[in-house]
Design a protein around this motif. Structure first.
Motif, PDB file in Angstrom:
ATOM      1  N   HIS A  82     -23.021  81.522 -54.973  1.00 23.63           N
ATOM      2  CA  HIS A  82     -22.277  80.266 -54.945  1.00 23.63           C
ATOM      3  C   HIS A  82     -21.102  80.370 -55.907  1.00 23.63           C
ATOM      4  O   HIS A  82     -21.204  81.009 -56.959  1.00 23.63           O
ATOM      5  CB  HIS A  82     -23.165  79.101 -55.373  1.00 23.63           C
ATOM      6  N   THR A  83     -20.031  79.716 -55.544  1.00 27.69           N
ATOM      7  CA  THR A  83     -18.878  79.693 -56.444  1.00 27.69           C
ATOM      8  C   THR A  83     -19.175  78.762 -57.611  1.00 27.69           C
ATOM      9  O   THR A  83     -20.067  77.911 -57.543  1.00 27.69           O
ATOM     10  CB  THR A  83     -17.623  79.195 -55.721  1.00 27.69           C
ATOM     11  N   GLN A  84     -18.419  78.899 -58.672  1.00 27.22           N
ATOM     12  CA  GLN A  84     -18.599  78.028 -59.828  1.00 27.22           C
ATOM     13  C   GLN A  84     -18.344  76.573 -59.440  1.00 27.22           C
ATOM     14  O   GLN A  84     -19.033  75.673 -59.915  1.00 27.22           O
ATOM     15  CB  GLN A  84     -17.671  78.445 -60.974  1.00 27.22           C
ATOM     16  N   ASP A  85     -17.377  76.327 -58.570  1.00 33.86           N
ATOM     17  CA  ASP A  85     -17.094  74.962 -58.124  1.00 33.86           C
ATOM     18  C   ASP A  85     -18.288  74.361 -57.385  1.00 33.86           C
ATOM     19  O   ASP A  85     -18.593  73.183 -57.554  1.00 33.86           O
ATOM     20  CB  ASP A  85     -15.851  74.922 -57.220  1.00 33.86           C
ATOM     21  N   GLU A  86     -18.964  75.169 -56.575  1.00 33.02           N
ATOM     22  CA  GLU A  86     -20.148  74.692 -55.865  1.00 33.02           C
ATOM     23  C   GLU A  86     -21.270  74.358 -56.834  1.00 33.02           C
ATOM     24  O   GLU A  86     -21.937  73.329 -56.703  1.00 33.02           O
ATOM     25  CB  GLU A  86     -20.627  75.729 -54.844  1.00 33.02           C
TER      26      GLU A  86
ATOM     27  N   ASP B 136     -20.935  73.593 -60.033  1.00 37.82           N
ATOM     28  CA  ASP B 136     -20.505  72.417 -60.784  1.00 37.82           C
ATOM     29  C   ASP B 136     -20.724  71.139 -59.990  1.00 37.82           C
ATOM     30  O   ASP B 136     -21.174  70.132 -60.542  1.00 37.82           O
ATOM     31  CB  ASP B 136     -19.035  72.526 -61.180  1.00 37.82           C
ATOM     32  N   ALA B 137     -20.425  71.165 -58.705  1.00 36.36           N
ATOM     33  CA  ALA B 137     -20.596  69.978 -57.859  1.00 36.36           C
ATOM     34  C   ALA B 137     -22.069  69.584 -57.776  1.00 36.36           C
ATOM     35  O   ALA B 137     -22.406  68.395 -57.853  1.00 36.36           O
ATOM     36  CB  ALA B 137     -20.030  70.232 -56.463  1.00 36.36           C
ATOM     37  N   VAL B 138     -22.948  70.554 -57.643  1.00 34.00           N
ATOM     38  CA  VAL B 138     -24.387  70.273 -57.568  1.00 34.00           C
ATOM     39  C   VAL B 138     -24.875  69.694 -58.899  1.00 34.00           C
ATOM     40  O   VAL B 138     -25.615  68.703 -58.920  1.00 34.00           O
ATOM     41  CB  VAL B 138     -25.186  71.549 -57.200  1.00 34.00           C
ATOM     42  N   VAL B 139     -24.447  70.272 -59.997  1.00 35.82           N
ATOM     43  CA  VAL B 139     -24.873  69.791 -61.312  1.00 35.82           C
ATOM     44  C   VAL B 139     -24.341  68.382 -61.554  1.00 35.82           C
ATOM     45  O   VAL B 139     -25.070  67.515 -62.044  1.00 35.82           O
ATOM     46  CB  VAL B 139     -24.436  70.764 -62.429  1.00 35.82           C
ATOM     47  N   ARG B 140     -23.087  68.134 -61.198  1.00 34.75           N
ATOM     48  CA  ARG B 140     -22.523  66.780 -61.357  1.00 34.75           C
ATOM     49  C   ARG B 140     -23.318  65.759 -60.563  1.00 34.75           C
ATOM     50  O   ARG B 140     -23.597  64.666 -61.049  1.00 34.75           O
ATOM     51  CB  ARG B 140     -21.061  66.766 -60.915  1.00 34.75           C
ATOM     52  N   GLU B 141     -23.675  66.119 -59.348  1.00 35.33           N
ATOM     53  CA  GLU B 141     -24.446  65.197 -58.503  1.00 35.33           C
ATOM     54  C   GLU B 141     -25.820  64.927 -59.113  1.00 35.33           C
ATOM     55  O   GLU B 141     -26.286  63.795 -59.129  1.00 35.33           O
ATOM     56  CB  GLU B 141     -24.588  65.748 -57.091  1.00 35.33           C
ATOM     57  N   ARG B 142     -26.459  65.954 -59.623  1.00 35.76           N
ATOM     58  CA  ARG B 142     -27.786  65.779 -60.239  1.00 35.76           C
ATOM     59  C   ARG B 142     -27.713  64.919 -61.497  1.00 35.76           C
ATOM     60  O   ARG B 142     -28.568  64.060 -61.712  1.00 35.76           O
ATOM     61  CB  ARG B 142     -28.410  67.130 -60.561  1.00 35.76           C
ATOM     62  N   VAL B 143     -26.699  65.151 -62.323  1.00 31.30           N
ATOM     63  CA  VAL B 143     -26.540  64.349 -63.537  1.00 31.30           C
ATOM     64  C   VAL B 143     -26.270  62.896 -63.159  1.00 31.30           C
ATOM     65  O   VAL B 143     -26.863  61.976 -63.726  1.00 31.30           O
ATOM     66  CB  VAL B 143     -25.414  64.921 -64.432  1.00 31.30           C
ATOM     67  N   SER B 144     -25.392  62.684 -62.197  1.00 34.58           N
ATOM     68  CA  SER B 144     -25.075  61.322 -61.755  1.00 34.58           C
ATOM     69  C   SER B 144     -26.297  60.621 -61.180  1.00 34.58           C
ATOM     70  O   SER B 144     -26.557  59.450 -61.481  1.00 34.58           O
ATOM     71  CB  SER B 144     -23.961  61.348 -60.697  1.00 34.58           C
ATOM     72  N   LYS B 145     -27.058  61.334 -60.375  1.00 32.53           N
ATOM     73  CA  LYS B 145     -28.262  60.758 -59.768  1.00 32.53           C
ATOM     74  C   LYS B 145     -29.280  60.373 -60.833  1.00 32.53           C
ATOM     75  O   LYS B 145     -29.846  59.272 -60.798  1.00 32.53           O
ATOM     76  CB  LYS B 145     -28.877  61.769 -58.792  1.00 32.53           C
ATOM     77  N   GLN B 146     -29.506  61.244 -61.803  1.00 31.83           N
ATOM     78  CA  GLN B 146     -30.469  60.957 -62.862  1.00 31.83           C
ATOM     79  C   GLN B 146     -29.991  59.802 -63.727  1.00 31.83           C
ATOM     80  O   GLN B 146     -30.782  58.939 -64.122  1.00 31.83           O
ATOM     81  CB  GLN B 146     -30.713  62.198 -63.722  1.00 31.83           C
ATOM     82  N   LEU B 147     -28.695  59.746 -64.010  1.00 29.44           N
ATOM     83  CA  LEU B 147     -28.151  58.673 -64.825  1.00 29.44           C
ATOM     84  C   LEU B 147     -28.283  57.330 -64.110  1.00 29.44           C
ATOM     85  O   LEU B 147     -28.662  56.329 -64.727  1.00 29.44           O
ATOM     86  CB  LEU B 147     -26.696  58.976 -65.184  1.00 29.44           C
ATOM     87  N   ARG B 148     -28.006  57.312 -62.809  1.00 34.13           N
ATOM     88  CA  ARG B 148     -28.196  56.072 -62.028  1.00 34.13           C
ATOM     89  C   ARG B 148     -29.659  55.640 -62.065  1.00 34.13           C
ATOM     90  O   ARG B 148     -29.965  54.452 -62.219  1.00 34.13           O
ATOM     91  CB  ARG B 148     -27.732  56.265 -60.580  1.00 34.13           C
TER      92      ARG B 148
ATOM     93  N   ARG C 164     -19.958  62.960 -69.543  1.00 33.24           N
ATOM     94  CA  ARG C 164     -18.649  63.058 -70.202  1.00 33.24           C
ATOM     95  C   ARG C 164     -18.215  64.510 -70.353  1.00 33.24           C
ATOM     96  O   ARG C 164     -17.054  64.851 -70.137  1.00 33.24           O
ATOM     97  CB  ARG C 164     -18.695  62.389 -71.567  1.00 33.24           C
ATOM     98  N   MET C 165     -19.160  65.378 -70.712  1.00 34.97           N
ATOM     99  CA  MET C 165     -18.836  66.800 -70.863  1.00 34.97           C
ATOM    100  C   MET C 165     -18.400  67.418 -69.539  1.00 34.97           C
ATOM    101  O   MET C 165     -17.650  68.395 -69.523  1.00 34.97           O
ATOM    102  CB  MET C 165     -20.026  67.561 -71.439  1.00 34.97           C
ATOM    103  N   MET C 166     -18.865  66.849 -68.431  1.00 30.07           N
ATOM    104  CA  MET C 166     -18.503  67.360 -67.105  1.00 30.07           C
ATOM    105  C   MET C 166     -17.325  66.611 -66.499  1.00 30.07           C
ATOM    106  O   MET C 166     -17.025  66.789 -65.318  1.00 30.07           O
ATOM    107  CB  MET C 166     -19.704  67.255 -66.180  1.00 30.07           C
ATOM    108  N   ASN C 167     -16.691  65.773 -67.298  1.00 26.09           N
ATOM    109  CA  ASN C 167     -15.537  64.992 -66.841  1.00 26.09           C
ATOM    110  C   ASN C 167     -15.858  64.090 -65.656  1.00 26.09           C
ATOM    111  O   ASN C 167     -15.039  63.898 -64.762  1.00 26.09           O
ATOM    112  CB  ASN C 167     -14.348  65.900 -66.509  1.00 26.09           C
ATOM    113  N   ILE C 168     -17.067  63.541 -65.646  1.00 23.11           N
ATOM    114  CA  ILE C 168     -17.464  62.558 -64.635  1.00 23.11           C
ATOM    115  C   ILE C 168     -16.985  61.194 -65.104  1.00 23.11           C
ATOM    116  O   ILE C 168     -17.087  60.867 -66.286  1.00 23.11           O
ATOM    117  CB  ILE C 168     -18.994  62.553 -64.447  1.00 23.11           C
TER     118      ILE C 168
END
Length: 72
Positions: free
Chosen positions: A5-9, A11-23, A47-51
């Motif tokens: 997987h590319t780094q962008d892919e 990063d997108a998965v990690v951002r989604e997981r962080v957002s889901k857990q935070l919600r 914040r560290m992931m610029n979300i």
């Protein structure tokens, strides 16, 4: 079979997981220090992931208003 997987892919998965857990953490927030600590961890990670934190801050403020009105 494994795949690369590319780094962008990743990063997108990690951002989604962080957002889901935070919600989830905000949705179940009960005002306890332990719950607040988990939310702060999630906000720091986001914040560290610029979300964009605005939707989370709004949801947290709404939740706190709800808890405050229930306590009154």
């Amino acid at each position: 079979m494994s795949s690369w997987h590319t780094q962008d892919e990743v990063d997108a998965v990690v951002r989604e997981r962080v957002s889901k857990q935070l919600r989830k953490d905000i949705g179940t927030y009960d005002g306890t220090p332990a719950a607040a600590k988990e939310i702060l961890r999630g906000l720091a990670a986001a914040r560290m992931m610029n979300i964009d934190l605005d939707p989370f801050m709004d949801a947290l403020a709404d939740k706190q208003r709800h808890l405050d009105s229930d306590a009154a």
